[in-house]
Write a protein that holds these residues in place. Sequence first.
Motif, PDB file in Angstrom:
ATOM      1  N   ILE A 185       4.475   5.210  -5.672  1.00  0.00           N
ATOM      2  CA  ILE A 185       4.586   5.122  -7.133  1.00  0.00           C
ATOM      3  C   ILE A 185       3.575   6.042  -7.800  1.00  0.00           C
ATOM      4  CG2 ILE A 185       4.191   3.587  -9.105  1.00  0.00           C
ATOM      5  CD1 ILE A 185       5.609   1.382  -7.467  1.00  0.00           C
ATOM      6  N   LYS A 186       2.350   6.091  -7.273  1.00  0.00           N
ATOM      7  CA  LYS A 186       1.337   6.972  -7.862  1.00  0.00           C
ATOM      8  C   LYS A 186       1.796   8.425  -7.816  1.00  0.00           C
ATOM      9  CE  LYS A 186      -2.983   4.490  -7.361  1.00  0.00           C
ATOM     10  NZ  LYS A 186      -4.307   4.489  -6.740  1.00  0.00           N
ATOM     11  N   ASN A 187       2.456   8.803  -6.734  1.00  0.00           N
ATOM     12  CA  ASN A 187       2.940  10.178  -6.599  1.00  0.00           C
ATOM     13  C   ASN A 187       4.153  10.449  -7.468  1.00  0.00           C
ATOM     14  OD1 ASN A 187       0.930  10.986  -4.863  1.00  0.00           O
ATOM     15  ND2 ASN A 187       2.081  10.462  -3.041  1.00  0.00           N
ATOM     16  N   GLN A 188       4.819   9.411  -7.944  1.00  0.00           N
ATOM     17  CA  GLN A 188       5.988   9.574  -8.809  1.00  0.00           C
ATOM     18  C   GLN A 188       5.682   9.172 -10.243  1.00  0.00           C
ATOM     19  OE1 GLN A 188       8.897   7.000  -6.982  1.00  0.00           O
ATOM     20  NE2 GLN A 188       9.930   8.742  -6.085  1.00  0.00           N
ATOM     21  N   LYS A 189       4.427   8.915 -10.552  1.00  0.00           N
ATOM     22  CA  LYS A 189       4.082   8.325 -11.845  1.00  0.00           C
ATOM     23  C   LYS A 189       4.681   9.080 -13.019  1.00  0.00           C
ATOM     24  CE  LYS A 189       0.631   6.018 -14.408  1.00  0.00           C
ATOM     25  NZ  LYS A 189      -0.641   5.459 -14.517  1.00  0.00           N
ATOM     26  N   SER A 190       4.804  10.393 -12.906  1.00  0.00           N
ATOM     27  CA  SER A 190       5.378  11.144 -14.025  1.00  0.00           C
ATOM     28  C   SER A 190       6.836  10.747 -14.267  1.00  0.00           C
ATOM     29  CB  SER A 190       5.285  12.647 -13.750  1.00  0.00           C
ATOM     30  OG  SER A 190       6.022  12.979 -12.598  1.00  0.00           O
TER      31      SER A 190
ATOM     32  N   GLY B 222       0.826  -1.209   0.000  1.00  0.00           N
ATOM     33  CA  GLY B 222       0.000   0.000   0.000  1.00  0.00           C
ATOM     34  C   GLY B 222       0.856   1.253   0.000  1.00  0.00           C
ATOM     35  N   TRP B 223       1.896   1.252   0.827  1.00  0.00           N
ATOM     36  CA  TRP B 223       2.805   2.399   0.889  1.00  0.00           C
ATOM     37  C   TRP B 223       3.516   2.576  -0.452  1.00  0.00           C
ATOM     38  CZ3 TRP B 223       8.096   2.846   0.352  1.00  0.00           C
ATOM     39  CH2 TRP B 223       8.636   4.085   0.697  1.00  0.00           C
TER      40      TRP B 223
ATOM     41  N   ILE C 279       8.407  -4.626  -8.344  1.00  0.00           N
ATOM     42  CA  ILE C 279       9.474  -5.258  -7.564  1.00  0.00           C
ATOM     43  C   ILE C 279      10.815  -4.582  -7.834  1.00  0.00           C
ATOM     44  CG2 ILE C 279      10.795  -7.407  -7.324  1.00  0.00           C
ATOM     45  CD1 ILE C 279       8.020  -8.834  -7.777  1.00  0.00           C
ATOM     46  N   GLN C 280      11.060  -4.205  -9.088  1.00  0.00           N
ATOM     47  CA  GLN C 280      12.325  -3.551  -9.421  1.00  0.00           C
ATOM     48  C   GLN C 280      12.457  -2.183  -8.745  1.00  0.00           C
ATOM     49  OE1 GLN C 280      14.711  -5.294 -10.956  1.00  0.00           O
ATOM     50  NE2 GLN C 280      13.226  -6.945 -11.068  1.00  0.00           N
ATOM     51  N   ASN C 281      11.336  -1.614  -8.306  1.00  0.00           N
ATOM     52  CA  ASN C 281      11.367  -0.334  -7.591  1.00  0.00           C
ATOM     53  C   ASN C 281      11.653  -0.499  -6.104  1.00  0.00           C
ATOM     54  OD1 ASN C 281      10.752   2.085  -9.334  1.00  0.00           O
ATOM     55  ND2 ASN C 281       9.178   0.667 -10.027  1.00  0.00           N
ATOM     56  N   ILE C 282      11.799  -1.735  -5.640  1.00  0.00           N
ATOM     57  CA  ILE C 282      12.156  -1.973  -4.238  1.00  0.00           C
ATOM     58  C   ILE C 282      13.675  -1.907  -4.150  1.00  0.00           C
ATOM     59  CG2 ILE C 282      12.042  -3.559  -2.285  1.00  0.00           C
ATOM     60  CD1 ILE C 282       9.507  -4.766  -3.539  1.00  0.00           C
TER      61      ILE C 282
ATOM     62  N   LYS D 229       7.726   5.140 -16.105  1.00  0.00           N
ATOM     63  CA  LYS D 229       6.998   4.778 -17.317  1.00  0.00           C
ATOM     64  C   LYS D 229       5.955   3.711 -16.992  1.00  0.00           C
ATOM     65  CE  LYS D 229      11.142   5.595 -19.978  1.00  0.00           C
ATOM     66  NZ  LYS D 229      12.380   4.968 -20.327  1.00  0.00           N
ATOM     67  N   ASP D 230       4.837   3.730 -17.735  1.00  0.00           N
ATOM     68  CA  ASP D 230       3.759   2.776 -17.495  1.00  0.00           C
ATOM     69  C   ASP D 230       4.232   1.326 -17.546  1.00  0.00           C
ATOM     70  OD1 ASP D 230       1.782   4.610 -16.958  1.00  0.00           O
ATOM     71  OD2 ASP D 230       1.038   4.670 -19.014  1.00  0.00           O
ATOM     72  N   GLU D 231       5.137   1.001 -18.460  1.00  0.00           N
ATOM     73  CA  GLU D 231       5.588  -0.382 -18.573  1.00  0.00           C
ATOM     74  C   GLU D 231       6.398  -0.820 -17.358  1.00  0.00           C
ATOM     75  OE1 GLU D 231       8.378   2.171 -21.145  1.00  0.00           O
ATOM     76  OE2 GLU D 231       6.225   1.957 -20.909  1.00  0.00           O
ATOM     77  N   GLU D 232       6.876   0.125 -16.562  1.00  0.00           N
ATOM     78  CA  GLU D 232       7.610  -0.207 -15.350  1.00  0.00           C
ATOM     79  C   GLU D 232       6.679  -0.498 -14.181  1.00  0.00           C
ATOM     80  OE1 GLU D 232      10.234   3.058 -14.646  1.00  0.00           O
ATOM     81  OE2 GLU D 232      11.521   2.579 -16.323  1.00  0.00           O
ATOM     82  N   LEU D 233       5.361  -0.349 -14.382  1.00  0.00           N
ATOM     83  CA  LEU D 233       4.421  -0.511 -13.284  1.00  0.00           C
ATOM     84  C   LEU D 233       3.809  -1.904 -13.192  1.00  0.00           C
ATOM     85  CD1 LEU D 233       2.567   2.902 -13.244  1.00  0.00           C
ATOM     86  CD2 LEU D 233       4.298   2.062 -11.668  1.00  0.00           C
TER      87      LEU D 233
END
Length: 162
Positions: free
Chosen positions: A46-51, A40-41, A64-67, A54-58
Amino acid sequence: MSDTYNLYNLEAPFKEYLLAGNQKPVSVKNYLSDIRHFFGWMTFKIKNQKSKIKDEELGNLGFIQNIKVETINEYKSYLSENNIPHKTINRRLSTVRKFCSFCISQGWLKENPAKKVGNIGGIREVGDELLEQFQSDLEKEKLDQSVITSYLDDVREFLGLV
């Protein structure tokens, strides 16, 4: 939650991983509760950094790669700033470590970034505070910077902080 990833698809195999590791039912319950909190956190982050992302990174693997170490440190700070009890923070950090180990077992991560983040009140944190004080004291003695660095390196190695 974004349509581009479904974190519930990560929860079920994580639960299987925990059960295969002979975890007690209460431990599995706590792990799942804690990982949902972390998800959730992360989703909010991620939503606050969406800009910036890239969408394909979501997708799940992108999630997981953003951890990363920085992300886990931010999570730890968030928990601490919200006056979460130290035992709860440490349990949640342990859950993130376990989840990253699960991700490694699935081939989704190569190393566990959570292992580089110490617990609240752990030796790493206490050691860092002591090192800062020790460095300050050495600087007051007007020692050469190379001598200070050498002393600090020796203490870090002795305390296992390297």
